[in-house]
Design an enzyme around this catalytic site. Structure first.
Site, PDB file in Angstrom:
ATOM      1  N   ASP A  30       1.924  -2.840   3.437  1.00 44.77           N
ATOM      2  CA  ASP A  30       2.148  -2.569   4.852  1.00 44.77           C
ATOM      3  C   ASP A  30       2.553  -3.898   5.491  1.00 44.77           C
ATOM      4  OD1 ASP A  30       2.411  -1.548   7.357  1.00 44.77           O
ATOM      5  OD2 ASP A  30       0.472  -0.530   7.401  1.00 44.77           O
TER       6      ASP A  30
HETATM    7  C1  BGC Z   1       2.571   0.266  10.150  1.00 47.73           C
HETATM    8  C2  BGC Z   1       3.411   1.011   9.123  1.00 47.73           C
HETATM    9  C3  BGC Z   1       4.868   0.773   9.412  1.00 47.73           C
HETATM   10  C4  BGC Z   1       5.133  -0.719   9.389  1.00 47.73           C
HETATM   11  C5  BGC Z   1       6.582  -1.076   9.651  1.00 47.73           C
HETATM   12  C6  BGC Z   1       2.960  -1.187  10.285  1.00 47.73           C
HETATM   13  O1  BGC Z   1       2.330  -1.785  11.377  1.00 47.73           O
HETATM   14  O2  BGC Z   1       1.215   0.369   9.803  1.00 47.73           O
HETATM   15  O3  BGC Z   1       3.121   2.376   9.157  1.00 47.73           O
HETATM   16  O4  BGC Z   1       5.658   1.456   8.486  1.00 47.73           O
HETATM   17  O5  BGC Z   1       4.353  -1.345  10.404  1.00 47.73           O
HETATM   18  O6  BGC Z   1       6.941  -0.800  10.949  1.00 47.73           O
END
Ligand code: BGC
Length: 806
Positions: free
Chosen positions: A229
């Site tokens: 993530d």
């Molecule tokens: C989120 C993800 C997301 C990623 C990219 C993170 O803060 O938890 O779900 O895909 O950011 O935007």
């Protein structure tokens, strides 16, 4: 090794560099070997491709894309085919924008109604979540775009999401929190998977060997890319060792240098580095050709979004058959949401819609007689007497009031959990006043997760639209006017009070450890077993049609029954298969969803419905044998229209796998009785099979502590930063709109500074910051300054190595 030839040609510097992102959204290309860069973008219910400056919080604008209803909404359709159609449209749009990897769907389990991201997730049930996710994945990947289901795993709260530890027993992990991912990987054949921010039993998900190697790769046979993530990597070397292939977003080359150092020191083997690079390379080569460069049919996708919303709206209440409204009925349309709809949640999933319809506009196209449309209340919760009066005056003149209301923006956002399950009080007060002048009120509810409804007696009809996407308004209108027959069924339970929820005593964790004491008893698994009354059960939803169930047949292969539409209206029913077993050896929920089918049946006609058993129907995870087993004996087979509306029952005997009993009942009475809010430490220990981690904070800030913990810092500067941030956070809350940047920083551990600054800050500099925070100002500053120059030099030298290879 599939890519042996390329792997042999790549230098270790190139391999190490490839294993983290080049920009917020892109991987690093290696031109001399024609290895392209691939582009990732959110998200689950519409593409969020940022053409300009990228961020992972939905702050900067993205290219217009169809905003489909969110996952929480679509799960209510219980229609995998629809999920696949949406996936296909998402894939098409992604391809048309040159997106190779779509960061979704999100399928974390709704452990508590309060999780701020529930709107992005499918259900409280792993089977339904997994099936829906697999359908999306098939649709997306059918268009040559890689799906990346997320967040693996046990990511149930937003508070301190990057700095918390899920303390969970193996059976609960497997049966509740992993089964959905298992289905997404095995049936959906996901090409990628995103790890979650949190720790699971003391190890970050992204470097958790048990999750990533033993389960994902070895048991489920996953061959795709594992992606962190954004900012979720803790120790890149540890991640690479367990085949986490891509650290995102762009940590600069500090991470790559760490890999090379580990290689030199023998903490990482050449084989491990090569394997990890190969997984990524396979993915890059497989998914890099997605760019069709063509547009997509905006109108067709808008219509699909409308159809999806219509199939997912849940009719909760229809007293005196107030719905559908008769044509020409004199209608007062009241509520801010009728004018400015709530159709998606906030955060990284935020889509810039190609267009947006509102109830105020679309209702003009109907045969209803519209007497007017007024706001009635401020969505921020502020009282406004003039608005209220205008609404009451309008309601007085109407045959029926359509009252559009629900949760405000602040309640449904990434980065923050709700603190209660209520909707703003000013909406309720208005509703009560409207009820005094007009008894015929239909509530049109917008909310991406479960809420309390002590006011429901004020309404004759309730249509729960969840978050219906850009075309949701017309879908509502079609159901209100009877053009569509509601067929959505709740994918989560609606407790009467928040205090009734199983995780009430344990959620959210405010410190590092989050104890999953309630075990398997999440959602209906708890309410049904512990006999806790709910307002609306899992699987519930009304239709304008009525159905009759007969002729249950049970064989070794599955069940069948006949469902008759006994009404004058064509309609759809969701036939649900639950299985349960009485046992003194293995505690279990009373029943669990093991299959379902949505069937469209014409008025007066009957249809035979068949649901086959599968490998998940009778299994349970045995903590003694450490594998899936089947307990011998008689199983209860239930066919229902919801978990609490069982229409047909029967029995089936299984011979079982003969495994030893995993538990001693006397040691864990509350698990056998399902009264899980009273679980003692001893029982929880018996469940975990080990001591409960003490969860005590070590009294010194470490790089894994969140910025919101600077409150405890020795350094005055750090405490000042904490105070400033807290004040900024509170101010943004008062405005009614979450400031995602502040929320992210607030919950972010210090180590993430090195991962989120594009190479400007190294982990050594972060260690310097930690030293400052703990009161050693000069020592820390020296390290920060020294680290700054070393990092700059190191980055430059590394970039040079990469470019001379071109
Ligand atoms: C989120 C993800 C997301 C990623 C990219 C993170 O803060 O938890 O779900 O895909 O950011 O935007």
């Amino acid at each position: 090794m599939k890519q042996k030839e390329i792997i042999n040609k790549l230098t270790n510097e190139e391999k190490a560099a490839m294993l983290s992102g080049k920009t917020v959204w892109q991987t690093r290309e290696i031109d001399r070997l024609d290895i392209p860069s691939i582009f990732c973008a959110d998200g689950p219910h519409g593409i969020r491709k940022q053409a300009g400056e990228g961020d992972h919080l939905g702050l900067n604008a993205s290219l217009p894309a169809t905003c489909f209803p969110t996952a929480a909404t679509i799960a209510n359709s219980w229609n995998d085919k629809l999920g696949e159609e949406i996936g296909k449209a998402l894939g098409e749009e992604a391809a048309s924008q040159g997106v190779n990897v779509l960061l979704g769907p999100g399928l974390n389990i709704k452990r508590s109604p309060l999780c701020g991201r529930n709107f992005e997730y499918f259900s409280e049930d792993p089977y339904l979540s997994g099936k829906m996710a697999a359908a999306y994945i098939k649709g997306i990947q059918g268009q040559g775009v890689c799906a990346c289901p997320k967040h693996f795993a046990v990511n149930s709260q937003e508070e301190r999401r990057m700095a918390m530890n899920a303390v969970i027993d193996e059976r609960t992990l497997r049966e509740i929190y992993l089964t959905g991912f298992e289905i997404a990987v095995e049936e959906g054949k996901a090409g990628a998977l995103m790890t979650s921010y949190n720790q699971v039993n003391g190890q970050y998900a992204n470097e958790n060997k048990h999750l990533l190697q033993d389960i994902l790769r070895d048991e489920w046979g996953f061959e795709g890319m594992v992606i962190t993530d954004w900012g979720g990597s803790n120790d890149h070397v540890e991640g690479v060792k367990v085949r986490s292939n891509l650290e995102m977003p762009a940590p600069g080359l500090d991470s790559a240098r760490q890999l090379l150092k580990a290689l030199e020191e023998g903490r990482l083997s050449q084989k491990e580095l090569d394997q990890c690079t190969e997984d990524l390379l396979n993915g890059i080569l497989k998914w890099s050709n997605t760019n069709t460069g063509q547009g997509f049919d905006q109108e067709a996708h808008h219509k699909l979004a409308q159809k999806a919303a219509a199939e997912s709206i849940v009719l909760l209440k229809n007293q005196e058959d107030i719905l559908p409204l008769r044509s020409k009925a004199r209608v007062a349309l009241i509520g801010d949401f009728a004018i400015e709809p709530r159709y998606q949640g906030a955060g990284s999933s935020m889509v810039n819609p190609t267009r947006l319809e509102t109830m105020e506009e679309v209702i003009k196209d109907s045969e209803l007689t519209i007497l007017g449309c007024v706001k009635g209340y401020e969505r921020s919760g502020k009282a406004d007497a003039a608005m209220r009066k205008a609404a009451i005056d309008l309601a007085e003149k109407a045959d029926v009031v359509l009252f559009c209301f629900g949760l405000d923006e602040l309640s449904e956002s990434e980065g923050i959990d709700r603190s209660h399950m209520r909707i703003p009080q000013n909406q309720i007060e208005l509703l009560e006043d409207l009820g005094k002048v007009n008894p015929n009120i239909v509530g049109v509810l917008s909310a991406g997760s479960a809420i309390e409804m002590p006011w429901q007696h004020c309404l004759k009809g309730i249509l729960h639209t969840y978050l219906g996407g850009q075309a949701g308004a017309r879908a509502v209108l079609d159901i209100v006017t009877g053009k569509e027959n509601p067929s959505g069924r709740l994918a989560e339970s609606y407790p009467i009070h928040y205090e009734d929820t199983p995780g009430f005593c344990y959620f959210p964790a405010h410190q590092r450890d989050s104890q999953y004491r309630e075990s398997l008893f999440v959602g209906y698994r708890y309410y049904d077993s512990a006999k806790v009354r709910v307002l609306y059960p899992f699987g519930y939803g009304l239709s304008y049609s009525s159905f009759e169930y007969t002729d249950l047949k049970i064989t070794e292969q599955g069940v069948s029954c006949v469902v008759k539409n006994t009404s004058q209206i064509d309609g759809a029913e969701v036939v649900q298969l639950y299985i349960g077993k009485d046992s003194e050896k293995v505690f279990r929920p009373e029943k669990e969803l093991k299959g379902y089918q949505k069937v469209f049946i014409k008025a007066g006609e009957s249809q035979e419905v068949q649901i086959l058993f599968d490998d998940k129907s009778f299994r349970y995870w045995n903590v003694k044998t450490n594998r899936w087993e089947i307990e011998a004996g008689e199983y209860h087979i239930y066919i229902g229209a919801s978990s609490m509306d069982i229409k047909l029952t029967g029995e089936l005997v299984q011979t079982g796998t003969g495994a030893e009993a995993p538990y001693i009942k006397e040691e864990m009475e509350h698990y056998f009785s399902a009264i899980v809010n009273e679980v003692s430490d001893e029982e929880y220990k018996a469940l975990l099979g080990k001591d409960i981690p003490n969860g005590k904070w070590e009294g010194k800030i470490g790089s894994n502590d969140a910025i919101c913990q600077l409150y405890y810092a020795k350094s005055g500067i750090a405490r000042f930063i904490y105070k400033r941030l807290t004040a900024m956070k509170n101010k943004s809350m008062e405005k009614g709109k979450p400031d995602l940047n502040i929320l992210f920083i607030y919950n972010m551990p210090l180590r993430a500074i090195a991962k989120m600054t594009g190479g400007a800050v190294s982990s050594d500099m972060v260690n310097g910051m930690v030293t400052v925070v703990n009161g050693h100002f000069f020592k820390g500053i020296k390290r920060i300054i020294g680290g700054f120059f070393t990092n700059r030099r190191g980055n430059k030298r590394y970039e040079d190595t990469l470019s001379t290879k071109k």
